[in-house]
Design a protein around this motif. Structure first.
Motif, mmCIF file in Angstrom:
data_model
loop_
_atom_site.group_PDB
_atom_site.id
_atom_site.type_symbol
_atom_site.label_atom_id
_atom_site.label_comp_id
_atom_site.label_asym_id
_atom_site.label_seq_id
_atom_site.Cartn_x
_atom_site.Cartn_y
_atom_site.Cartn_z
ATOM 1 N N ALA A 132 42.149 -6.809 10.191
ATOM 2 C CA ALA A 132 42.706 -7.688 9.091
ATOM 3 C C ALA A 132 43.044 -9.213 8.664
ATOM 4 O O ALA A 132 42.720 -9.978 8.396
ATOM 5 C CB ALA A 132 43.677 -7.104 7.981
ATOM 6 N N LEU A 133 43.813 -9.809 9.699
ATOM 7 C CA LEU A 133 43.933 -10.951 10.180
ATOM 8 C C LEU A 133 43.458 -11.780 10.584
ATOM 9 O O LEU A 133 43.332 -12.466 10.237
ATOM 10 C CB LEU A 133 45.736 -10.749 10.620
ATOM 11 N N ALA A 154 51.357 -2.802 1.097
ATOM 12 C CA ALA A 154 52.617 -3.708 0.346
ATOM 13 C C ALA A 154 52.805 -5.294 1.468
ATOM 14 O O ALA A 154 52.646 -6.053 1.448
ATOM 15 C CB ALA A 154 53.123 -2.936 -0.264
ATOM 16 N N TRP A 155 53.068 -4.390 2.743
ATOM 17 C CA TRP A 155 53.615 -4.946 3.465
ATOM 18 C C TRP A 155 52.801 -6.484 4.214
ATOM 19 O O TRP A 155 53.127 -7.727 4.040
ATOM 20 C CB TRP A 155 54.000 -3.761 5.101
ATOM 21 N N GLY A 182 50.509 -18.575 6.318
ATOM 22 C CA GLY A 182 50.382 -20.188 5.384
ATOM 23 C C GLY A 182 48.726 -19.610 5.150
ATOM 24 O O GLY A 182 47.800 -20.336 5.226
ATOM 25 N N MET A 183 48.582 -18.088 4.536
ATOM 26 C CA MET A 183 46.991 -17.640 3.593
ATOM 27 C C MET A 183 47.580 -17.957 2.463
ATOM 28 O O MET A 183 48.109 -17.453 1.791
ATOM 29 C CB MET A 183 47.139 -16.478 4.232
ATOM 30 N N THR A 238 44.107 -8.274 2.703
ATOM 31 C CA THR A 238 43.484 -6.615 2.474
ATOM 32 C C THR A 238 42.676 -6.540 3.073
ATOM 33 O O THR A 238 42.077 -6.887 4.043
ATOM 34 C CB THR A 238 42.731 -6.316 0.900
ATOM 35 N N ALA A 239 43.229 -5.004 2.935
ATOM 36 C CA ALA A 239 42.991 -4.543 4.578
ATOM 37 C C ALA A 239 42.176 -2.941 3.546
ATOM 38 O O ALA A 239 43.024 -2.251 3.279
ATOM 39 C CB ALA A 239 43.145 -4.465 5.797
ATOM 40 N N PRO A 240 41.280 -1.786 4.120
ATOM 41 C CA PRO A 240 41.700 -0.383 3.487
ATOM 42 C C PRO A 240 42.369 -0.182 4.996
ATOM 43 O O PRO A 240 42.483 -0.177 5.686
ATOM 44 C CB PRO A 240 40.317 -0.070 4.441
#
Length: 737
Positions: A331-332, A443-444, A453-454, A459-461
């Motif tokens: 995700a990152l 949520a984390w 800094g985004m 979001t990720a499944p």
């Protein structure tokens, strides 16, 4: 068997000498194989015809007036001869009677192979001699490294060729060495030395006046300014002063064996087979080394990263934390953040300070403990005296737990406390997850986004952690002896799914809730869909305790499975992949399996996969329990595997047997040298399954003791070696409370 202090350096010397000289060995062996065809092809050749010696001398004077030829060969029909020379105008095939050139120098495969065999075509005869010494050393040292384990694997073939093919393998290097040392060779007669040899034409004139040369086959410059003539079965030396000396002794047995000429075509075939054996030994050895290097090149992601990157680290027992960490990294990365991923088992505490931030995902196991793979990291962290070790480290923790347990997220919170005590800073409060982790994890990630800094939330499944399955209990077999009441009950349960095709492997987990409100318990699967079975096999121990009132109480989950659930009944469960404890993808890799009690649960599946597949590597099982005749779980299946070769070695310990009385740690300590040989030389992986309080603690202490008693000479401490084994996946432990 050699002592490990000698064995390990010998293994390294054996391996690296072989690799260093592999190109030279290849050239020597291939050229030797080609030369082995010469006596085979000459077996049916036509008989030699006599020729006119004066005509040959006259032709030589015309073709080679300056005597530059280095080799003369007379054709079998007596009508032509060939010359080899550095002078292109002299080399070629010529008519004996008119000296006319019949053909220009062509490619002579045997002449080329001989020169390649003796000097590598570059006058490197000394290198060939050195390679001969080394080749013989490698063969002998290979025998000293241990008895052969005849298995249908590359390393098994390497061992088999070296041992079973020993007479063939040692034939050519040993005879070559004897020739180099002039041992067993024919003694040459004395003759006068000269600074330079006579031209071949003058030599033939001198010799023809003293003997019959009509059967001459070859003439070539020899040692000390002489020329050697071969005429039929007789050889002569013509000195520089014109002295003709017959060589009365024929070729020695050493020469005949080396050249494969002692029995015509048959001896050529023997030498060809010897060359093939040497080639097989070389190629299997190189292949084994290459495969070992390729498979050991794992990406631990533990190297210090640039200060601008983010580290995602995890401590996982059953795979959930590892999968969430993998999904976090993905995700990152999708959001443009440079990220590294690593298990805490592959990290040293001080490395965390090399990253701008660290995201930790950690579960808790047993009675508030960190997962086993992370305990070495924790031990190092808490043992650091300086509380500024992690100065500059910024982290956030996602702790996975279950509030049904008294020590909710206890292991993860211990990790958090230790990090803070060593100077690390928490840039976002810890997130404690109760039960299902999906929503809390997402949520984390959302809360982390602005701190990373985004501009947009990450979001990720939710990764697929487990699959819901409906299973029917089709069989339940008691594994202990009911007549021995002092033993703990143990059962094999066999489940089957009728409405869906499931994929599962040994070591995967089946999560079962005995009641809707109860916490799901994990059970290790001991079967594999890859063997063609649809059955999920579990090995379950019935937990019991006697209360103060004398009443026996049974474990909630084990009592449900072993006593209450009826055969034919159906249950809802979750199937969770656990790849960190599956058998390795390389079916030829040797395995050492260590289990006590119901820790044997996954290992029947390991053996079943090895039995089903071809080219399986050797498996060594250590199993301990109380009584051989009472609780040797899966005894019949294990003995069958031992009989058919699926299981190469079996060591057992039964602590309450009068004839035994040992624990499994004692068996392991007694087998220390061979166990280390399997790990260090054969690249075996070790799988451990059992109770954390007994087997886990005792086994680690035993391994540390063994490593301290048998150092490998690298200077690495026993604790560092054990930590490296865990980090590199050499040692895998699945321990339960």
């Amino acid at each position: 068997m050699l002592n490990i202090k000698i064995l390990t350096p010998l293994i390294k010397l054996h391996r690296w000498l072989a690799l260093l000289l592999t190109p030279v060995f290849l050239l020597i062996i291939i050229s030797g194989a080609i030369l082995a065809f010469k006596p085979i092809l000459q077996e049916g050749a036509s008989q030699r015809t006599t020729f006119d010696v004066p005509a040959l001398v006259a032709a030589l004077d015309k073709v080679d007036p300056k005597g530059k030829a280095s080799l003369l060969t007379v054709a079998r029909d007596g009508n032509s001869f060939s010359l080899r020379s550095a002078d292109a105008g002299v080399a070629g095939t010529f008519d004996i009677h008119g000296a006319a050139m019949l053909k220009k120098p062509g490619f002579d495969i045997f002449d080329f192979s001989l020169r390649l065999h003796k000097s590598l075509l570059i006058n490197a005869g000394l290198l060939v001699e050195i390679a001969t010494y080394v080749m013989l050393f490698l063969i002998i040292s290979g025998l000293l490294l241990g008895w052969p384990r005849l298995r249908n694997t590359v390393s098994g073939w390497h061992s088999a060729i070296g041992w079973l093919g020993l007479p063939l393998v040692i034939l050519t290097p040993l005879t070559a060495l004897l020739m180099v040392l002039h041992i067993g060779s024919s003694r040459l007669p004395a003759y006068e030395a000269a600074k330079t040899a006579l031209p071949i034409a003058r030599t033939l004139e001198i010799a023809a006046r003293q003997t019959d040369l009509t059967q001459l086959t070859q003439a070539r410059p020899f040692r000390r300014g002489a020329v050697m003539l071969s005429a039929g079965a007789t050889r002569y030396i013509v000195s520089g002063s014109g002295q003709l000396v017959p060589i009365t002794q024929g070729p020695s047995l050493v020469h005949l064996l080396h050249e494969g000429t002692w029995a015509g075509a048959w001896s050529g075939l023997v030498n060809l087979l010897a060359a093939c054996s040497l080639m097989g030994l070389l190629l299997t050895g190189v292949w084994t080394w290459w495969r070992r290097r390729r498979q050991s090149a794992i990406d631990t992601s533990a190297a210090l990263a640039p200060a601008s990157s983010t580290l995602v680290a995890y401590a996982s027992q059953t795979g959930t934390a590892a999968k969430l960490a993998q999904a976090t990294m993905q995700a990152l990365q999708a959001a443009g953040e440079p990220v590294r991923l690593a298990s805490l088992a592959a990290l040293r505490p001080e490395e965390l300070a090399g990253f701008r931030r660290t995201l930790l995902i950690a579960s808790t196991t047993g009675e508030g403990q960190l997962p086993e793979p992370a305990r070495a990291f924790m031990h190092t962290l808490t043992g650091a005296g300086d509380n500024s070790t992690l100065q500059g480290c910024r982290f956030s923790l996602l702790a996975l737990g279950d509030r049904h347990y008294a020590s909710f997220c206890g292991g993860a919170l211990q990790l958090r406390t230790a990090l803070l005590e060593q100077g690390a800073e928490e840039f976002m409060p810890a997130e404690l997850v109760d039960g299902e982790a999906g929503g809390s994890w997402q949520a984390w990630l959302t809360r982390l986004s602005p701190l990373l800094g985004m501009k947009q939330p990450v979001t990720a499944p939710l990764p697929v952690l487990e699959t819901s399955v409906r299973l029917q209990l089709v069989e339940r077999i008691r594994l202990d002896d009911p007549q021995q009441s002092e033993l703990k009950q143990a059962w094999q349960l066999r489940f089957r799914a009728h409405e869906q095709a499931l994929q599962f492997r040994p070591g995967d987990l089946l999560l079962i809730r005995p009641t809707a409100e109860a916490t799901a318990r994990c059970y290790s699967i001991g079967s594999s869909s890859q063997t063609g079975t649809e059955s999920i096999d579990l090995t379950v121990s019935l937990h019991s305790e006697v209360g103060a009132d004398g009443t026996t109480r049974f474990g909630l989950a084990s009592g449900y499975l072993c006593q209450q659930l009826s055969v034919g009944a159906e249950i809802e469960a979750q199937l969770r992949p656990h790849p960190d404890f599956n058998p390795p993808g390389d079916n030829s890799r040797p395995l050492i399996l260590i289990a006590t009690g119901c820790g044997i649960a996954p290992f029947p599946g390991f053996l079943a996969e090895r039995r089903r597949r071809g080219y399986a590597g050797p498996v060594w099982l250590f199993f301990g329990n109380r009584k051989r005749t009472g609780d040797f779980y899966h005894h019949a299946f294990i003995e069958d595997c031992l009989a058919d070769g699926t299981l190469a070695r079996l060591n057992t310990a039964f602590s309450r047997d009068a004839a035994d009385g040992h624990y499994i740690e004692q068996q392991i300590e007694e087998q220390a040298v061979e166990l280390l040989r399997w790990i260090n030389e054969r690249d075996a992986h070790v799988y451990v399954c059992g109770n954390a309080r007994t087997l886990g603690v005792g086994l680690e202490a035993t391994l540390l003791k063994i490593l301290a008693a048998h150092p490998d000479g690298s200077g690495e401490s026993a604790a560092a070696t054990l930590a490296r084994w865990k980090a590199e996946g050499i040692l895998k432990m699945d321990l339960f409370a």
